[in-house]
Every structure is written in C-alpha cells, then in structure tokens.
Write an enzyme that holds these catalytic residues in place. Structure first.
Site, PDB file in Angstrom:
ATOM      1  N   ASN A 154       0.830  -1.198   0.000  1.00 62.99           N
ATOM      2  CA  ASN A 154       0.000   0.000   0.000  1.00 62.99           C
ATOM      3  C   ASN A 154       0.872   1.258   0.000  1.00 62.99           C
ATOM      4  O   ASN A 154       1.985   1.273   0.519  1.00 62.99           O
ATOM      5  CB  ASN A 154      -0.992   0.001   1.167  1.00 62.99           C
ATOM      6  CG  ASN A 154      -0.371  -0.081   2.543  1.00 62.99           C
ATOM      7  OD1 ASN A 154       0.594  -0.806   2.773  1.00 62.99           O
ATOM      8  ND2 ASN A 154      -0.937   0.636   3.497  1.00 62.99           N
ATOM      9  N   VAL A 155       0.353   2.292  -0.643  1.00 62.88           N
ATOM     10  CA  VAL A 155       1.025   3.586  -0.753  1.00 62.88           C
ATOM     11  C   VAL A 155      -0.022   4.652  -0.464  1.00 62.88           C
ATOM     12  O   VAL A 155      -0.964   4.831  -1.234  1.00 62.88           O
ATOM     13  CB  VAL A 155       1.634   3.795  -2.161  1.00 62.88           C
ATOM     14  CG1 VAL A 155       2.272   5.166  -2.266  1.00 62.88           C
ATOM     15  CG2 VAL A 155       2.634   2.694  -2.493  1.00 62.88           C
ATOM     16  N   GLU A 156       0.141   5.318   0.686  1.00 61.31           N
ATOM     17  CA  GLU A 156      -0.835   6.317   1.107  1.00 61.31           C
ATOM     18  C   GLU A 156      -0.494   7.709   0.587  1.00 61.31           C
ATOM     19  O   GLU A 156       0.583   7.947   0.039  1.00 61.31           O
ATOM     20  CB  GLU A 156      -0.902   6.358   2.636  1.00 61.31           C
ATOM     21  CG  GLU A 156      -1.408   5.082   3.235  1.00 61.31           C
ATOM     22  CD  GLU A 156      -1.479   5.107   4.741  1.00 61.31           C
ATOM     23  OE1 GLU A 156      -2.101   4.202   5.298  1.00 61.31           O
ATOM     24  OE2 GLU A 156      -0.915   6.025   5.388  1.00 61.31           O
ATOM     25  N   CYS A 193      -4.139   0.731  -2.329  1.00 62.31           N
ATOM     26  CA  CYS A 193      -4.037  -0.505  -1.557  1.00 62.31           C
ATOM     27  C   CYS A 193      -2.939  -1.391  -2.152  1.00 62.31           C
ATOM     28  O   CYS A 193      -2.563  -1.252  -3.317  1.00 62.31           O
ATOM     29  CB  CYS A 193      -5.359  -1.252  -1.585  1.00 62.31           C
ATOM     30  SG  CYS A 193      -6.737  -0.359  -0.837  1.00 62.31           S
ATOM     31  N   GLU A 248      -3.221  -4.373  -3.080  1.00 60.11           N
ATOM     32  CA  GLU A 248      -3.757  -5.116  -4.207  1.00 60.11           C
ATOM     33  C   GLU A 248      -3.713  -4.306  -5.495  1.00 60.11           C
ATOM     34  O   GLU A 248      -3.537  -4.862  -6.583  1.00 60.11           O
ATOM     35  CB  GLU A 248      -5.197  -5.561  -3.907  1.00 60.11           C
ATOM     36  CG  GLU A 248      -5.309  -6.467  -2.704  1.00 60.11           C
ATOM     37  CD  GLU A 248      -5.498  -5.734  -1.369  1.00 60.11           C
ATOM     38  OE1 GLU A 248      -5.997  -6.372  -0.422  1.00 60.11           O
ATOM     39  OE2 GLU A 248      -5.156  -4.541  -1.266  1.00 60.11           O
ATOM     40  N   CYS A 288     -10.335  -4.879   0.628  1.00 59.53           N
ATOM     41  CA  CYS A 288     -11.496  -4.000   0.714  1.00 59.53           C
ATOM     42  C   CYS A 288     -12.398  -4.259  -0.494  1.00 59.53           C
ATOM     43  O   CYS A 288     -12.035  -4.988  -1.416  1.00 59.53           O
ATOM     44  CB  CYS A 288     -11.048  -2.537   0.766  1.00 59.53           C
ATOM     45  SG  CYS A 288     -10.374  -1.900  -0.790  1.00 59.53           S
ATOM     46  N   CYS A 318     -10.907  -3.402  -3.917  1.00 62.25           N
ATOM     47  CA  CYS A 318      -9.882  -4.350  -4.331  1.00 62.25           C
ATOM     48  C   CYS A 318     -10.463  -5.716  -4.684  1.00 62.25           C
ATOM     49  O   CYS A 318      -9.951  -6.398  -5.556  1.00 62.25           O
ATOM     50  CB  CYS A 318      -8.809  -4.468  -3.261  1.00 62.25           C
ATOM     51  SG  CYS A 318      -7.786  -2.982  -3.191  1.00 62.25           S
TER      52      CYS A 318
END
Length: 134
Positions: free
Chosen positions: A44-46, A55, A57, A88, A91
């Site tokens: 994940n990369v926020e 996410c 995925e 989620c 995803c």
C-alpha cells in the site's frame, strides 16, 4: 497447479515492509502467482488525501500489468502482524477482474476461492452478455 503458499507468505511479508503508510500506520503487502507461474507483489502507498491512497492489491495488479499480464491464481494479503487481511470492496472488484472465481486467496482459516469472498460478482462477462446493442 500446485501453489507454494509458503513462498507467497514470505513475498507478501517482504512487500509489506516496503509499504508507505505514514498516516494509518497500517502496512499491507500482497503477493500472488499467475496461472502461468509469474510471481507478482504489491504494497500500500498512502497519500495525505486519504481517498487517493493505493491498496497493496492495486500495486499488485499494476505489477501484473508490467510483467505482461495474465490471470491471478493464488493470492496472499498480509497486514503488519504478518497475518491475512481481507481485501477492501474496491480491491475485491479489481482482483475479480484479473482472477475471477478460480483465484484462491489465503484467509485466517486457509485458502478459499475468490467466489466465496465475492459471491455473485459483477465482471467482464456481464458486460459482454448484457450490453445493449446500439
């Protein structure tokens, strides 16, 4: 196809270590095999604008595209404790597009078919069979 679940666990945990999650502090890693044996991963990369975060995925599907595409066969998604975490809703839909009902996903109680996780899913075949002719 025989699935090396142990390798997927190791790869998902390694991907999780690369996550960028300064806002949630909830790193997630994902690893999968394709039906033709490719290994793909994602983390994940926020972003400060929470809704724009990606996410693990999403990263995994991007890795799939960069490695020439294919169909997902087996998937492990882990959180910071190294244990499975369910994708989620967004995803689940994304993964359905690239794995469908034959995709196997690891859960806390063992692998299950993706159709069990996302029953009666909407996918590309719905568009093919239900499109209105112009």
């Amino acid at each position: 196809m025989s699935i090396d679940w142990d390798r997927l666990w190791v790869e998902a945990r390694a991907a999780m270590q690369k996550a960028y999650c300064p806002y949630s502090n909830f790193p997630v890693g994902a690893a999968a095999f394709t039906t033709d044996g490719k290994l793909i991963t994602g983390c994940n990369v926020e972003n400060a604008s929470y809704g724009l975060g990606l996410c693990a995925e999403c990263g995994l599907v991007s890795d799939l595209a960069t490695k020439g595409g294919g169909t997902l066969a087996a998937l492990v998604v882990v959180a910071s404790d190294g244990q499975p975490v369910a994708p989620c809703g967004r995803c689940r839909q994304l993964l359905w597009e690239f794995g469908g009902n034959t995709l196997q996903i690891m859960t806390a109680s063992g692998p299950i078919s993706f159709a069990t996780l996302l029953p009666d899913a909407f996918g590309p075949t719905d568009l093919d069979t239900r499109s209105v002719d112009s």
